[in-house]
Write a protein that holds these residues in place. Structure first.
Motif, mmCIF file in Angstrom:
data_model
loop_
_atom_site.group_PDB
_atom_site.id
_atom_site.type_symbol
_atom_site.label_atom_id
_atom_site.label_comp_id
_atom_site.label_asym_id
_atom_site.label_seq_id
_atom_site.Cartn_x
_atom_site.Cartn_y
_atom_site.Cartn_z
ATOM 1 N N ILE A 117 -2.632 68.658 36.581
ATOM 2 C CA ILE A 117 -1.428 69.467 36.092
ATOM 3 C C ILE A 117 -0.043 68.829 36.048
ATOM 4 N N ILE A 118 0.114 68.707 37.752
ATOM 5 C CA ILE A 118 0.822 67.154 37.588
ATOM 6 C C ILE A 118 1.435 66.067 36.367
ATOM 7 N N SER A 119 -0.068 65.987 36.326
ATOM 8 C CA SER A 119 0.311 64.378 35.624
ATOM 9 C C SER A 119 0.154 64.650 33.378
ATOM 10 N N ILE A 120 0.332 65.920 33.518
ATOM 11 C CA ILE A 120 0.222 66.486 31.812
ATOM 12 C C ILE A 120 1.995 67.043 31.784
ATOM 13 N N CYS A 121 1.950 67.694 32.757
ATOM 14 C CA CYS A 121 3.591 67.737 33.044
ATOM 15 C C CYS A 121 4.572 66.847 32.646
ATOM 16 N N ASP A 122 4.548 65.191 34.088
ATOM 17 C CA ASP A 122 5.014 64.048 33.802
ATOM 18 C C ASP A 122 4.515 63.890 32.601
ATOM 19 N N SER A 123 3.932 63.977 31.326
ATOM 20 C CA SER A 123 3.994 62.947 30.536
ATOM 21 C C SER A 123 5.203 64.190 29.375
ATOM 22 N N ILE A 124 4.563 65.359 29.646
ATOM 23 C CA ILE A 124 5.423 66.750 28.581
ATOM 24 C C ILE A 124 7.255 66.297 28.818
ATOM 25 N N ILE A 125 7.613 66.054 30.188
ATOM 26 C CA ILE A 125 8.737 65.851 30.729
ATOM 27 C C ILE A 125 9.539 64.318 30.296
ATOM 28 N N ASN A 126 8.399 63.610 30.375
ATOM 29 C CA ASN A 126 9.360 62.557 29.535
ATOM 30 C C ASN A 126 8.568 61.525 28.218
ATOM 31 N N LEU A 127 8.101 62.722 27.565
ATOM 32 C CA LEU A 127 8.178 62.417 25.708
ATOM 33 C C LEU A 127 8.026 61.337 25.496
ATOM 34 N N ASN A 128 9.313 61.253 25.574
ATOM 35 C CA ASN A 128 9.927 59.901 25.303
ATOM 36 C C ASN A 128 9.231 58.415 25.477
ATOM 37 N N SER A 129 9.479 58.547 26.457
ATOM 38 C CA SER A 129 8.645 57.107 26.992
ATOM 39 C C SER A 129 6.376 57.234 26.608
ATOM 40 N N LYS A 130 6.405 59.001 26.510
ATOM 41 C CA LYS A 130 4.813 59.160 27.082
ATOM 42 C C LYS A 130 4.221 59.321 24.918
ATOM 43 N N LEU A 131 4.605 60.997 25.312
ATOM 44 C CA LEU A 131 3.808 61.772 23.571
ATOM 45 C C LEU A 131 4.985 61.301 22.534
ATOM 46 N N CYS A 132 5.398 60.470 22.655
ATOM 47 C CA CYS A 132 6.982 60.087 21.712
ATOM 48 C C CYS A 132 7.446 58.424 21.447
ATOM 49 N N ALA A 133 6.304 57.775 22.007
ATOM 50 C CA ALA A 133 6.181 56.344 22.063
ATOM 51 C C ALA A 133 6.238 55.687 20.889
ATOM 52 N N PRO A 134 7.071 54.906 21.189
ATOM 53 C CA PRO A 134 6.942 53.996 19.529
ATOM 54 C C PRO A 134 5.109 53.561 19.738
ATOM 55 N N THR A 135 4.392 53.333 18.709
ATOM 56 C CA THR A 135 3.032 52.935 18.426
ATOM 57 C C THR A 135 3.299 51.362 17.502
ATOM 58 N N THR A 136 1.996 51.115 17.505
ATOM 59 C CA THR A 136 2.229 49.491 16.506
ATOM 60 C C THR A 136 1.076 49.767 15.364
ATOM 61 N N ASP A 137 1.325 49.481 14.028
ATOM 62 C CA ASP A 137 0.730 49.190 12.889
ATOM 63 C C ASP A 137 -0.741 48.970 13.589
ATOM 64 N N ALA A 138 -1.048 47.989 12.252
ATOM 65 C CA ALA A 138 -3.163 47.457 12.365
ATOM 66 C C ALA A 138 -2.566 45.765 12.589
ATOM 67 N N TRP A 152 4.580 67.769 17.174
ATOM 68 C CA TRP A 152 3.520 68.404 17.425
ATOM 69 C C TRP A 152 2.066 67.548 19.015
ATOM 70 N N ASN A 153 2.196 66.520 19.055
ATOM 71 C CA ASN A 153 2.398 65.888 20.308
ATOM 72 C C ASN A 153 2.569 66.448 21.668
ATOM 73 N N LEU A 154 3.873 67.170 21.591
ATOM 74 C CA LEU A 154 4.433 68.057 22.731
ATOM 75 C C LEU A 154 3.894 69.775 22.816
ATOM 76 N N PHE A 155 3.467 70.128 21.444
ATOM 77 C CA PHE A 155 2.910 71.057 21.090
ATOM 78 C C PHE A 155 1.423 70.970 21.323
ATOM 79 N N LYS A 156 0.703 70.263 21.135
ATOM 80 C CA LYS A 156 -0.665 69.683 21.990
ATOM 81 C C LYS A 156 -0.745 69.921 23.806
ATOM 82 N N ALA A 157 0.513 68.632 23.925
ATOM 83 C CA ALA A 157 0.672 68.551 25.861
ATOM 84 C C ALA A 157 0.899 70.318 26.241
#
Length: 208
Positions: A117-138, A152-157
């Motif tokens: 639960i702590i790990s999930i909370c951490d990903s939510i609280i730090n959403l800008n660097s985790k759930l919403c972090a930039p990705t890369t294309d092909a 949507w990622n925040l909702f799922k988490a």
């Protein structure tokens, strides 16, 4: 993590959620058509959470989150409640360790769940660097996460967190009656925090 640090993270995360892709659309335009997409996206979770409907508040929390995650104020309120859960679990893990005796397997299982639960909370609280972090294309070029995708990622988490809270409450309910009072007292504290989660989320909705 100190409380003041958590508070600052919550403030930053809430204010930045709607700033992703801000050059393309404002806050009102951003969520104008979100419900149309959410019905399709939300349906993806049905099978995953169907077996947990018996706990009573999975469906309720889903409806609340769909309302709350459309505004900065709502997101901020959710993040504050997630922060409270994270602190309760962190305190629990520390308290169990402080009991100073061998940890029974039933308590160890709850501790393991609280760490998850702590790990999930951490990903939510730090959403800008985790759930919403930039990705890369092909081609491995940076690809910015849109605000809708971030939401949507925040909702799922948060739904994942709710599910984990429910399974942990089930573990707590099965704790043997002869468990040491040190373990029981600490477990009761974290149990109360879990039970407060839904009412507090409902309060967030009422205050919008």
């Amino acid at each position: 993590m100190k409380a003041i640090t958590l508070c600052l993270l919550v403030a930053v995360s809430a204010s930045c959620l709607l700033s992703a892709n801000a050059n393309a659309e404002g806050p009102n335009e951003l969520f104008e058509n979100l419900d149309l997409e959410w019905d399709l996206l939300d349906s993806q979770l049905d099978d995953e959470y169907m077996d947990f409907e018996s706990y009573g508040f999975i469906g309720t929390i889903r409806g609340c989150l769909r309302k709350l995650l459309k505004t900065v104020r709502g997101v901020n309120c959710v993040l504050k409640e997630v922060t409270a859960i994270m602190k309760a679990c962190t305190d629990y893990v520390d308290a169990i360790d402080a009991c100073g005796t061998a940890v029974p397997k039933d308590v160890a299982a709850i501790v393991s769940s609280c760490k998850a639960i702590i790990s999930i909370c951490d990903s939510i609280i730090n959403l800008n660097s985790k759930l919403c972090a930039p990705t890369t294309d092909a081609d491995n070029n940076p690809k910015e996460t849109t605000s809708k995708k971030c939401c949507w990622n925040l909702f799922k988490a948060t739904m994942k967190l709710t599910r984990k809270i429910n399974t942990t409450l089930k573990q707590i309910a099965k704790l043997p009656s002869d468990t040491s009072s040190c373990f029981v007292d600490s477990t009761n504290d974290v149990k109360q925090s879990f039970n407060d989660f839904l009412p507090n989320i409902n309060t967030c909705v009422d205050q919008m």
